[in-house]
Write a protein that holds these residues in place. Sequence first.
Motif, PDB file in Angstrom:
ATOM      1  N   ALA A  96      -7.890  40.037 -48.052  1.00 55.42           N
ATOM      2  CA  ALA A  96      -8.794  39.065 -47.441  1.00 55.42           C
ATOM      3  C   ALA A  96      -8.238  37.664 -47.605  1.00 55.42           C
ATOM      4  CB  ALA A  96     -10.175  39.158 -48.092  1.00 55.42           C
ATOM      5  N   GLY A  97      -8.779  36.749 -46.799  1.00 56.71           N
ATOM      6  CA  GLY A  97      -8.305  35.371 -46.813  1.00 56.71           C
ATOM      7  C   GLY A  97      -8.858  34.579 -47.980  1.00 56.71           C
ATOM      8  N   SER A  98      -9.953  35.057 -48.557  1.00 55.46           N
ATOM      9  CA  SER A  98     -10.555  34.339 -49.683  1.00 55.46           C
ATOM     10  C   SER A  98     -11.374  35.316 -50.513  1.00 55.46           C
ATOM     11  CB  SER A  98     -11.475  33.242 -49.159  1.00 55.46           C
ATOM     12  OG  SER A  98     -12.613  33.836 -48.545  1.00 55.46           O
ATOM     13  N   GLU A  99     -11.742  34.882 -51.683  1.00 54.90           N
ATOM     14  CA  GLU A  99     -12.573  35.694 -52.570  1.00 54.90           C
ATOM     15  C   GLU A  99     -13.906  36.035 -51.883  1.00 54.90           C
ATOM     16  OE1 GLU A  99     -11.792  34.955 -56.403  1.00 54.90           O
ATOM     17  OE2 GLU A  99     -13.003  36.678 -57.003  1.00 54.90           O
ATOM     18  N   ALA A 100     -14.461  35.038 -51.174  1.00 53.10           N
ATOM     19  CA  ALA A 100     -15.753  35.242 -50.498  1.00 53.10           C
ATOM     20  C   ALA A 100     -15.622  36.290 -49.401  1.00 53.10           C
ATOM     21  CB  ALA A 100     -16.250  33.924 -49.921  1.00 53.10           C
ATOM     22  N   GLU A 101     -14.524  36.193 -48.659  1.00 55.36           N
ATOM     23  CA  GLU A 101     -14.284  37.146 -47.577  1.00 55.36           C
ATOM     24  C   GLU A 101     -14.087  38.563 -48.149  1.00 55.36           C
ATOM     25  OE1 GLU A 101     -10.697  37.451 -44.651  1.00 55.36           O
ATOM     26  OE2 GLU A 101     -11.465  35.375 -44.591  1.00 55.36           O
TER      27      GLU A 101
ATOM     28  N   VAL B 172     -17.384  40.227 -49.103  1.00 52.05           N
ATOM     29  CA  VAL B 172     -18.121  40.799 -47.965  1.00 52.05           C
ATOM     30  C   VAL B 172     -17.758  42.270 -47.784  1.00 52.05           C
ATOM     31  CG1 VAL B 172     -18.402  40.697 -45.454  1.00 52.05           C
ATOM     32  CG2 VAL B 172     -18.341  38.576 -46.803  1.00 52.05           C
ATOM     33  N   LYS B 173     -16.492  42.617 -48.094  1.00 53.08           N
ATOM     34  CA  LYS B 173     -16.077  44.014 -47.951  1.00 53.08           C
ATOM     35  C   LYS B 173     -16.323  44.826 -49.230  1.00 53.08           C
ATOM     36  CE  LYS B 173     -11.986  42.807 -45.946  1.00 53.08           C
ATOM     37  NZ  LYS B 173     -10.655  43.108 -45.376  1.00 53.08           N
TER      38      LYS B 173
ATOM     39  N   HIS C  69      -2.668  38.141 -45.829  1.00 50.61           N
ATOM     40  CA  HIS C  69      -3.717  38.043 -46.828  1.00 50.61           C
ATOM     41  C   HIS C  69      -3.349  38.664 -48.169  1.00 50.61           C
ATOM     42  CE1 HIS C  69      -6.189  36.174 -44.054  1.00 50.61           C
ATOM     43  NE2 HIS C  69      -6.733  37.215 -43.471  1.00 50.61           N
TER      44      HIS C  69
END
Lengths: 413, 413
Positions: free
Chosen positions: A226-231, A234-235, A176
Amino acid sequence: MKAEIIAVGTELLLGQILNTNAQYLAQSCADLGVSVYFQTVVGDNMSRLTEALQTAKGRADLIICTGGLGPTQDDLTKDALAAFLGRQIIMHQPSMDAIEAMFSTRGIHMVESNRRQALMLDNSDPLTNDAGLAVGIALTQDQTHYVLLPGPPKEMKPMFERYAAPWISSKMNHVHPLFSRMLKFAGIGESSLEHELLDLIKAQTDPSIAPYAKEGEVAIRLTTRAGSEAEAAVKLDPMEREIRSRLGQYVYAAEDVTLEQEIVHILSSRKQLLAAAESCTGGLFSNMLTSVPGSSAVYRGGIICYSNILKHRLLNVPMDVLEGPGAPGAISAEAAKILAEQMLAQAGSDYAVAITGVAGPDSSEGKPVGLVYVGIASTQGETVVEQLQLTGNRDSIKWRAAKSALYKLWKLL
Amino acid sequence: MKAEIIAVGTELLLGQILNTNAQYLAQSCADLGVSVYFQTVVGDNMSRLTEALQTAKGRADLIICTGGLGPTQDDLTKDALAAFLGRQIIMHQPSMDAIEAMFSTRGIHMVESNRRQALMLDNSDPLTNDAGLAVGIALTQDQTHYVLLPGPPKEMKPMFERYAAPWISSKMNHVHPLFSRMLKFAGIGESSLEHELLDLIKAQTDPSIAPYAKEGEVAIRLTTRAGSEAEAAVKLDPMEREIRSRLGQYVYAAEDVTLEQEIVHILSSRKQLLAAAESCTGGLFSNMLTSVPGSSAVYRGGIICYSNILKHRLLNVPMDVLEGPGAPGAISAEAAKILAEQMLAQAGSDYAVAITGVAGPDSSEGKPVGLVYVGIASTQGETVVEQLQLTGNRDSIKWRAAKSALYKLWKLL
């Protein structure tokens, strides 16, 4: 991944220049999740450069060298690495073409030594130099990664960011990419900020929380993989919310901008105008604002009323406010209020900031060094005046007074 | 004598702070005649710090460490050196007394860990800390000299200058101290200066000739060893004369002062007053001047006429000079002349400087980025206006415009 940064250059060993490259690369490595355990500086000397490479190889997985890629006989980094690794030096034709094109476009005769800047090692990856002539190099041998970058920061930084950082990332055992978010603070010092967030900083795992402080500005960077901006969000979102719930009043931006950039941005979007009357800051406040590209759309200008005579003549402060027994004096809430309101009227702006105080080293009007009044007048409401007691030497008091005035203005906006 | 500088601190490895100590110590060593061959940065980690000491011992006669002398458990430099050399750690009572006295004077309870700051190694020389609590250490073992200094620059510098430098000098095989002289230049770039003096720089033996450049200022330092000031002058004078015969018009001082300090000094001695009308520099010129302590005696203040409306309203530049078809515009010799003369009249000063131009990033009035006019009006003669074409980004153009204006003013004075 453990890294060592080697800066090559006799001018560094003589202290003629400051090693800003090491700081930039150290920060960038931290951002990539690479741990830097040693930094070394070595001169333009083949045997000592080889010794530095030898030492680094024994303790690092990644060796980043800056400097010594130029055209002169002093530029030895490629030769030293080639000899150290037992590799051939070859010509990188695209770089050579670019160098020749540059000289021909400018109509300058190319000195032969410039060809050295297009040299690389066999079986290595070229790193493009978008801001200069010397090509960079990245390669792996015996499980150790080597990255060679030019010395001038304006060439080194874009090469690292665009080409070396992705190359290094591709060698790391993670899937990631990194996502980070910068929270910028004003009106709070570094130690108070750390104090308020100490439990979060100590307990940090994911996202990581790193405080930064430079020249009177404080920031917190949150970073996660993370795998994506959205993921990533979340953090990052809950941590940002937690920090804002404690210190939200001091957060002026969630990106890496200065307070003056943010103010120019706000005023610009509202089509509002600003002016300033500066006494003790002597032009620094205006200089900060006018360093922002586009500030001419919002900053009308100002008056540096350094002497009482100009406070009186250009900004109509009555002499009996400024001088004489029982007068409040130039360093007073009264003077700050008049200066701000007169500045507003004369500039025809929506806001006007006035700063008057004692920068030192000597006290003035019997008032202590560091006493500063900030007044802000506006067409939207009452003039506000705030008294500050700042610490530091002349330059830091000027700096803190200007930054405090920016902070008060931002709060008001 | 060969030296290695080791800066200890995880904040350096993370790039959170810039290693200014290494530059200061490198320059200071050069001044002492000590050759620095390596600089190292290592974190607050016992085994890696020991490894750095081991590596340095193999290649240096003098090892200078900065950082890690403070009160916390992270401050390991003394412990690491004691273990590395097999020495005892002992209390330096005078330092302990000073620490206790400080806390008692301020009426603060002393946390026990502060005692660590008074520790030293047996058979070592204490280096007094005039600006803080942690005592420094100097010692010699197996023909290698070790000097331990605190990390904060405001403690490290006076300790080095007052105590460590004389200690190091006493270990060197020379009888004579160093004498140096700084020639400061304005109005000439580093490369032109080097070009004019290249034969002298290449042939240098005694005195040594070192060019320095920082933030738009260029300097040459001449250094020699001699038994007395008079003896040093015999060597320094002819070289200074030779340099002045080539570049005398650019030499504004024979000591380490800024151009703005020199201008404040000259005006102050003549009891003359200065004012400034700044457009493209946006307050920077005034900020430079007012950074000089005592500038309030000579700097009356100024007007930051950033917008055309303020050029017109506050400095009476006719609107038909500033705008409209065929008008010279705000960025013109005409505007610079009026701004300077009006500023002179309004401030009632002896000199007034006006700066108007295009700082960028975008062109203005169809004029190119970097075009700048500097006007100087005075009560002593005709107003002079000079046109400049500067290069660089917004900040460097502002900087160069302000420094150029200072240079023109200095030439006139």
